[in-house]
Enzyme design. Sequence first.
Site, PDB file in Angstrom:
ATOM      1  N   TYR A   1       7.044  41.584  11.983  1.00  0.00           N
ATOM      2  CA  TYR A   1       5.834  40.759  11.840  1.00  0.00           C
ATOM      3  C   TYR A   1       5.485  40.625  10.356  1.00  0.00           C
ATOM      4  O   TYR A   1       5.194  39.528   9.868  1.00  0.00           O
ATOM      5  CB  TYR A   1       4.684  41.389  12.638  1.00  0.00           C
ATOM      6  CG  TYR A   1       3.460  40.512  12.771  1.00  0.00           C
ATOM      7  CD1 TYR A   1       3.473  39.389  13.592  1.00  0.00           C
ATOM      8  CD2 TYR A   1       2.289  40.804  12.078  1.00  0.00           C
ATOM      9  CE1 TYR A   1       2.347  38.582  13.724  1.00  0.00           C
ATOM     10  CE2 TYR A   1       1.156  40.002  12.208  1.00  0.00           C
ATOM     11  CZ  TYR A   1       1.193  38.898  13.035  1.00  0.00           C
ATOM     12  OH  TYR A   1       0.074  38.091  13.159  1.00  0.00           O
TER      13      TYR A   1
ATOM     14  N   ASP B   1       8.860  24.035  21.990  1.00  0.00           N
ATOM     15  CA  ASP B   1       9.169  25.363  21.446  1.00  0.00           C
ATOM     16  C   ASP B   1       9.359  25.210  19.938  1.00  0.00           C
ATOM     17  O   ASP B   1      10.340  24.628  19.475  1.00  0.00           O
ATOM     18  CB  ASP B   1      10.451  25.879  22.117  1.00  0.00           C
ATOM     19  CG  ASP B   1      10.953  27.175  21.506  1.00  0.00           C
ATOM     20  OD1 ASP B   1      10.332  27.691  20.561  1.00  0.00           O
ATOM     21  OD2 ASP B   1      11.996  27.674  21.995  1.00  0.00           O
ATOM     22  N   VAL B   2       8.424  25.736  19.155  1.00  0.00           N
ATOM     23  CA  VAL B   2       8.473  25.502  17.699  1.00  0.00           C
ATOM     24  C   VAL B   2       9.583  26.292  17.011  1.00  0.00           C
ATOM     25  O   VAL B   2       9.834  26.079  15.828  1.00  0.00           O
ATOM     26  CB  VAL B   2       7.118  25.801  17.015  1.00  0.00           C
ATOM     27  CG1 VAL B   2       6.016  24.886  17.497  1.00  0.00           C
ATOM     28  CG2 VAL B   2       6.743  27.276  17.142  1.00  0.00           C
TER      29      VAL B   2
ATOM     30  N   ASP C   1       2.591  23.386  21.982  1.00  0.00           N
ATOM     31  CA  ASP C   1       2.702  24.793  22.370  1.00  0.00           C
ATOM     32  C   ASP C   1       3.843  24.930  23.359  1.00  0.00           C
ATOM     33  O   ASP C   1       4.211  23.975  24.030  1.00  0.00           O
ATOM     34  CB  ASP C   1       1.396  25.309  23.005  1.00  0.00           C
ATOM     35  CG  ASP C   1       1.242  26.815  22.873  1.00  0.00           C
ATOM     36  OD1 ASP C   1       0.466  27.264  22.007  1.00  0.00           O
ATOM     37  OD2 ASP C   1       1.926  27.559  23.624  1.00  0.00           O
TER      38      ASP C   1
ATOM     39  N   LYS D   1       5.324  37.170   8.091  1.00  0.00           N
ATOM     40  CA  LYS D   1       4.043  36.733   7.527  1.00  0.00           C
ATOM     41  C   LYS D   1       4.052  36.767   5.993  1.00  0.00           C
ATOM     42  O   LYS D   1       3.436  35.898   5.359  1.00  0.00           O
ATOM     43  CB  LYS D   1       2.899  37.582   8.108  1.00  0.00           C
ATOM     44  CG  LYS D   1       2.716  37.406   9.613  1.00  0.00           C
ATOM     45  CD  LYS D   1       2.419  35.957  10.005  1.00  0.00           C
ATOM     46  CE  LYS D   1       2.021  35.800  11.461  1.00  0.00           C
ATOM     47  NZ  LYS D   1       1.708  34.402  11.813  1.00  0.00           N
TER      48      LYS D   1
END
Length: 286
Positions: free
Chosen positions: A156, A63-64, A37, A160
């Site tokens: 968003y 940090d992904v 995370d 998604k």
Amino acid sequence: MKDFKNKVMLLTGAAHGFGREIAKEAARREMKLALLDIDEPALQETSKMVADLGAEVLTVPADVSDEDAVNAAIDKVLAKFGGVDVLINDAGIALPGRMWELPTRDWEWILHVNTLSQVYTMKRIIPVMLEQKTHAAILNVASIAGLLDTPGMPAYHASKFASVGLTEATAYDLQRIGADIQMHVMCPGFVQTDLYHTEQHRPTRYADATDPYYSSEAFKKGQQFAQYVITNGTPIDTIADTVFKALEDNTFYILTHPEYNPLISDRVNRIVNNGAPDVHVMDGIM
Ligand SMILES: NC(=O)c1ccc[n+]([C@@H]2O[C@H](COP(=O)([O-])OP(=O)(O)OC[C@H]3O[C@@H](n4cnc5c(N)ncnc54)[C@H](O)[C@@H]3O)[C@@H](O)[C@H]2O)c1
């Protein structure tokens, strides 16, 4: 997948919300945990919770949205555990705002966190899973917003819908090579988590305090909208059970809010019947 004991789970987004709940349930099932995370203090809290439950845990602040950081984190995970049996890509952010008002840096930020991070981890972990030759699972957390279109949060939705399509298409390619990897995409409705605190997780390279957008009414309204829908969501208490039941039953689409199912059918019917998005239909819903 029926037996989780001593299996290794790599979980992104483990510091808050769904991720923390999944980590705790994985610990109860005696899994070994690698937790990623960006929020290091909260991640340490999750790690303490799962360690108190008896789990062996590797805590990897990362940090992904940064592929190099993801690769460095995965190097540490593989050095510690030697492999990964269950990959859960849960890290995510919510950035409401009209398409033409949301700064491009925010588009890049959300697509990197919600979508490309899933690419980064899968690119590294799928070859590891294939090499292991043991049964494995990958679960990408998308959203009902990856199956339905609504006003107010196009970035968003884009992130998604991409996550759903990425997971479906990857599942085909894994099946075609006979891989022993079960795939899942989770598409929840609104659930009470910390998701409306997205601004607290903004990496500095996506920050620009001089941009007037962040002091605009549009930005403030977006923040209020996110807080309203998340705090009025359903309680989080069943999420981890839902995830593990889906892993046990090998359920590809994990739908947590059946009341939205007719809207999914309506959307598909609209597409094949030459319809178009109609905001008047949405007025009573969002
Ligand atoms: N809560 C909902 O209503 C809801 C509905 C549908 C889907 N989802 C999805 O569920 C997932 C989990 O969200 P949540 O609701 O638990 O929210 P949350 O904010 O409680 O958890 C998200 C986690 O992702 C982490 N994160 C954010 N940016 C990161 C980055 N750059 N690198 C690493 N970690 C990062 C955060 O620190 C946090 O721990 C997300 O993908 C979200 O889009 C949530």
